[in-house]
Enzyme design. Structure first.
Site, mmCIF file in Angstrom:
data_model
loop_
_atom_site.group_PDB
_atom_site.id
_atom_site.type_symbol
_atom_site.label_atom_id
_atom_site.label_comp_id
_atom_site.label_asym_id
_atom_site.label_seq_id
_atom_site.Cartn_x
_atom_site.Cartn_y
_atom_site.Cartn_z
ATOM 1 C CD GLU A 170 43.393 49.956 43.766
ATOM 2 O OE1 GLU A 170 43.790 51.075 44.097
ATOM 3 O OE2 GLU A 170 43.434 48.964 44.532
ATOM 4 C CD GLU A 379 40.480 53.453 45.810
ATOM 5 O OE1 GLU A 379 41.532 53.253 46.468
ATOM 6 O OE2 GLU A 379 39.721 52.539 45.448
#
Length: 482
Positions: A170, A379
């Protein structure tokens, strides 16, 4: 398009779950571990929920064998976890801390012995504080060489054992929250520093991937991106333009670089016109283009809807809902580009994250059409308040959420998208960076709270047994009651 409900997922589909070192390990000063930027950042009053920190977390460092046995009981096919840079190199460079490396070697061996594929994240936000102090971390090109050195140590230590590697987790989150919102280290609000640091992170990511391929490493490597597909609020042409702007500035700014080594031209033009442009050398361009990933890791939690945001008196950046009080999020945007608005067609979590399983299908189709790369869902999960009732945790809301998202992946597979696996967030409950232990994601409940004096006892939730059945049937159980 139609989808054949009830057909199995691919035979080699990776049914997995995930975690991050700082959020689960604890043992923050043990066995030679150095100090990370998060170890320091949490000391600033007001930065985390009730001052929670990762000093103990859920003590995975000492309980990893117990946790792996729970994974085995579930039938987990893959476990994604991150390695703490400061356990390997306490100061970010220099001599290897053998005790820290051994912890991860033991964890990988334990996973393999229990038929669980280790998926290693090289960097999940815990930069060594020493590198931040020496040259401001991601604001210096010096970081690229130190990053490659660190990654190379891992590649050599786990060659042949780890087949799936995530380079950076991320990047869009840790750069924007660190340099635009001040909610992550280094805790500043400076758009020019944000774009500069983000470019350095892109160089780090590319250099790691290039090194992986140069070493002839067996397996695959790719970055993990927090993808929030953008919708237009409606068919108003001005809102459609806002949606296009949002996709470029909030997604393509990273994904295009990962896949093609190119920044979106409208973004570069905007940065040049607003004195936000970073140094971008011919050598940088060459490196970015030479480092095509083997897959695209995608962290998917929600979609976002966008509307026209006038340049004059437009909506600016607003704070996130970190309170868990539903309905407190405010409109947020960049005047002249877009503003994020509430989608009237979807439900929301208590943290105002939009619940949109169909959005995952939309995102997967967009990624397939634009990049033609395999996708690993690194995720996806639901953070909620979980309650223990008579020793059990009945999280039907999580089962509903995960079930619908898994079916969206199945639909994408049926439509020709190559999805390697599904790593839910998370396996056990863990420390949420900004929300402490009030926001729980795990299949396994951990007795821990903001006072950090819980028993740390592990208790499988109802969702644990649901996922166990899904894995055992290779996904067909998703449709058993449909």
């Amino acid at each position: 398009m139609t989808t054949r409900t009830g057909t199995p997922f691919p035979a080699d589909f990776l049914w997995g779950s995930a975690s991050a070192a700082y959020q689960v390990e604890g043992a923050y000063q043990e066995d030679g571990k150095g100090v990370s930027v998060w170890d320091k950042f949490v000391e600033i009053p007001g930065k985390t929920f009730k001052g929670t920190n990762g000093e103990t977390a859920v003590d995975h460092y000492h309980r990893y064998k117990e946790d792996v046995q729970l994974m085995k009981k579930m039938g987990l096919k893959a476990y994604r976890f991150s390695i703490a840079w400061t356990r390997i190199l306490p100061l970010g460079k220099g001599a290897v801390n053998e005790a820290g490396l051994k912890f991860y070697q033991d964890l990988v061996d334990e996973l393999i012995a229990n038929d669980i594929e280790p998926v290693v994240t090289i960097y999940h936000w815990d930069l060594p504080q020493a590198l931040q102090d020496e040259y401001q971390g991601f604001e210096s090109r010096q970081l690229v060489a130190d990053f490659v050195n660190y990654a190379t140590i891992l590649f050599e230590a786990f060659r042949g054992k780890v087949k799936y590697w995530v380079s950076l987790n991320e990047q869009n989150v840790f750069t924007s929250m660190g340099y635009m919102l001040a909610t992550h280290p280094p805790g500043v609000v400076d758009a020019k520093r944000f774009y500069h640091a983000n470019h350095i992170a892109n160089l780090c990511n590319a250099a790691i991937i290039q090194k992986f391929h140069q070493l002839g490493m067996p397996g695959k490597i790719g970055p993990s991106f927090a993808y929030t597909p953008a919708y237009s609020l409606d068919a108003n042409p001005l809102n459609e333009v806002a949606q296009v702007n949002a996709e470029d500035f909030l997604s393509h700014l990273w994904l295009d670089v990962y896949a093609w080594g190119e920044y979106p031209r409208p973004v570069l033009k905007y940065l040049q016109e607003h004195d936000l442009m970073f140094e971008f050398t011919p050598e940088d361009r060459q490196l970015l283009k030479a480092a095509r990933p083997d897959f695209m890791g995608i962290n998917y939690y929600q979609t976002a809807s966008f509307a026209f945001n006038p340049l004059e008196n437009g909506v600016g950046q607003a704070e996130m809902n970190t309170t868990g009080k539903k309905g407190t999020a405010k409109e947020s945007g960049v005047p002249g580009l877009y503003k994020k608005v509430a989608n009237p067609f979807v439900e929301r979590t208590n943290w105002d994250w939009e619940i949109d399983p169909t959005g995952l299908l939309v995102g997967l189709r967009r990624l397939e059409s634009r990049y033609r790369l395999p996708i690993l869902i690194t995720e996806n999960g639901l953070g909620e308040y979980d309650k223990v009732e008579d020793g059990a945790i009945h999280d039907s809301y999580r089962i509903d959420y995960l079930s619908k998202h898994a079916m969206a992946i199945h639909e994408a597979l049926e439509q020709g998208v190559e999805v390697l696996g599904y790593c839910t967030w998370s396996f056990t409950d863990l420390l949420s960076w900004l929300n402490g232990y009030q926001k729980r994601y795990g299949f396994v409940y951990v007795d821990q709270d903001e006072k950090q004096d819980g028993s740390l006892t592990r208790t499988p939730k109802d969702s644990f047994y649901w996922y166990q059945k899904v894995i055992a049937t290779n996904g067909t159980a998703l449709y058993a009651d449909k």
